[in-house]
Design an enzyme around this catalytic site. Sequence first.
Site, mmCIF file in Angstrom:
data_model
loop_
_atom_site.group_PDB
_atom_site.id
_atom_site.type_symbol
_atom_site.label_atom_id
_atom_site.label_comp_id
_atom_site.label_asym_id
_atom_site.label_seq_id
_atom_site.Cartn_x
_atom_site.Cartn_y
_atom_site.Cartn_z
ATOM 1 C CD GLU A 1 0.271 0.624 0.138
ATOM 2 O OE1 GLU A 1 0.912 -0.361 0.495
ATOM 3 O OE2 GLU A 1 -0.937 0.800 0.356
ATOM 4 C CE LYS B 1 -7.854 1.343 -3.633
ATOM 5 N NZ LYS B 1 -7.201 0.430 -2.642
ATOM 6 C CB THR C 1 -7.091 3.374 -0.039
ATOM 7 O OG1 THR C 1 -6.225 2.548 -0.814
ATOM 8 C CG2 THR C 1 -8.497 2.834 -0.065
ATOM 9 C CB THR D 1 -8.246 -3.874 -2.007
ATOM 10 O OG1 THR D 1 -8.189 -4.636 -0.819
ATOM 11 C CG2 THR D 1 -9.212 -4.518 -2.984
ATOM 12 C CB THR E 1 -2.050 2.167 14.737
ATOM 13 O OG1 THR E 1 -0.866 2.223 13.959
ATOM 14 C CG2 THR E 1 -2.367 0.742 15.090
ATOM 15 C CG ASN F 1 2.243 -1.250 3.817
ATOM 16 O OD1 ASN F 1 1.037 -1.147 3.650
ATOM 17 N ND2 ASN F 1 3.126 -1.150 2.837
#
Lengths: 383, 383
Positions: free
Chosen positions: B259, B168, B146, B179, B383, B378
């Site tokens: 991230e 992942k 992702t 996740t 959006t 994040n």
Amino acid sequence: MTVTAPQGFRAAGVAAGLKSTGAPDVALVVNDGPDDAAAAVFTTNRFPAAPVLWSRQVLADHRLRAVVLNSGGANACTGPEGFADTHTTAEHVAAELGIGAVDVAVASTGLIGMRLPMDTLLAGVGAAVAVLSADGGPDAARAIMTTDSVPKTTVQTGNGWTIGGMAKGAGMLAPSLATMLVVLTTDAVVPADVLQPALRAATSVSVERVDSDGCLSTNDTVIVLANGASGVTPSAEEFTAALTAAATDLAMQLLADAEGSTKDIAITVRNAASVADAVTAGRACARNNLLKTALFGNDPNWGRVLAAIGTTDAAFEPDQVDVTINGVTVCRAGAIGDPREGVDLSGRAITIDVDLRAGGEQATIWTNDLSLAYVHENSAYST
Amino acid sequence: MTVTAPQGFRAAGVAAGLKSTGAPDVALVVNDGPDDAAAAVFTTNRFPAAPVLWSRQVLADHRLRAVVLNSGGANACTGPEGFADTHTTAEHVAAELGIGAVDVAVASTGLIGMRLPMDTLLAGVGAAVAVLSADGGPDAARAIMTTDSVPKTTVQTGNGWTIGGMAKGAGMLAPSLATMLVVLTTDAVVPADVLQPALRAATSVSVERVDSDGCLSTNDTVIVLANGASGVTPSAEEFTAALTAAATDLAMQLLADAEGSTKDIAITVRNAASVADAVTAGRACARNNLLKTALFGNDPNWGRVLAAIGTTDAAFEPDQVDVTINGVTVCRAGAIGDPREGVDLSGRAITIDVDLRAGGEQATIWTNDLSLAYVHENSAYST
């Protein structure tokens, strides 16, 4: 007028030079009596700063004549030498005022793990004593600021008596680096055995439920001084209600000024099996970085609300939980509710309502978003 | 070769169209036997996603023939309809492969609280079946990404047998929105009653100790498939050690790709009264936003380490704790140690060593810093 709004209190705030900016950094609050009842609550962090250890000790008899506060250094994790520094500070205040050191509480805020420059601090204490005044409340409130952008003050008026207060910090009884320090004063006649439970009740639903970033300071201190100068004795209920209003007013000011925040978020957990469950579930949301970043991004990401409360042991059935964000029930029965596009998050105030359908209790936790500015401010603080 | 490195496994990864970017989003791993032993660990979140509920159920008999995974949608908090979608997916895979749906596990990742577009997904499953191959491991590893910037894979070689794996995610068994999904395969002969404790042991010291951002996903899944195709039966110890190495290798890749992170932080808590105490204290540091922002800012702010462990109930005396950051003992006996200026935090790797002096146990928790990019990624995700 903050802490000098009630009769019989003097205060001062001066620039001693602890802060490299030259901003005020030493505050003093003096209770001129006749009574000297006092109560306090402190951080539950297991590394309490030297001033917390000292103040806890001198408050054992529930009597105080003065509180000296400094910004520009937390005096935390400084070992026996740091404790000696706090003791010396209290002795110095006591000598200047002609009282006993055991009647002087100390509170400090700033960087952890650095000794205070004692010559600078003691000179500042002397300067503060010299300018003590019944109009000194606003100066004191400014001298305890660290990353605060505005001073936080409150005045609550009873029937013939007054409560005044000042606070600094960007969080709660578990705030940010910006330790929360609160001093409340009143000229009501409140014996110590009423004052301590009143303070406990007031803080438990106000400052203790603000959880800006989940980080519990080593220095958090809330002190209340009651001198009875008004001669009026309110009922315990009446006084507790006013003290709660004062603490809540200050708590909301802390929230609004939290470091780098762009949102004030009220998370109310309803129909919980217990208040503890409601607090636990609310706090899990308040500490969930993914939820806090989503709200910073104006994203009503209710899945992150469920994911957060799903980590707790609060009583609920996953297929019974509703989540309402700013009035839109985006999650119903643990699944998709009304369209998230209907949620307007453009303002600063956000309400998140979680219905657990597990009982009749509720609690509100207040928090902030996790913003780019929060990271920026807190990565650049000590260096 | 990842999951197809061991004999007797085929895999595929295709772009079904679940992701708007057109990137691969459906992966399939098939075990061609002869054995079909399987084990799994799942998120402990109390809002488990539909695929977690399904997979937990089909793994009750510790047998699996296939795992189908999709990115582009978590199918979490989607109610009974979402569970039906997962069931339909498993039935579709089973029909295509000529096996029973009860032998098909499902794993999903992506946004919570959205139904999956089933026509798109089922077409993708068909396409994946059509290209299943003994060389398909790398394609499968790419299809489960992702926010991952690179695929995560591992191969561990035993004496005549092999373990392969893919993962992942940007976190842990409590990761980020990203996740964590892990599929491990082996051609060793490993009966189910050895496989499950081996997986539990392997994950408990690897992926479960990576705590990138403290947020527990609704979808985390680790599955291991053992087909015995090599004909070799390793000892339980030997197999557990190799499986632990595979899980740790994947965990470190997750950490490195977290991230927006700029630091990989290993927090080792030594001389704890118990492993649980060491994990608790380490996790408190890993979840302390003030510490994480300080490290992002290259600031060896050891006071925030103490403030973090000071919130736990781990056994220690505050005046006994040492903290060493990248080799410099900046805190000694709960107070000021060597000069913090000596700590070099310019690299990506940071080690924090906390000595509790309370016993003989230890544990390491791995985490990342809290960076501007974390907040940016994040806050902009859904959006």
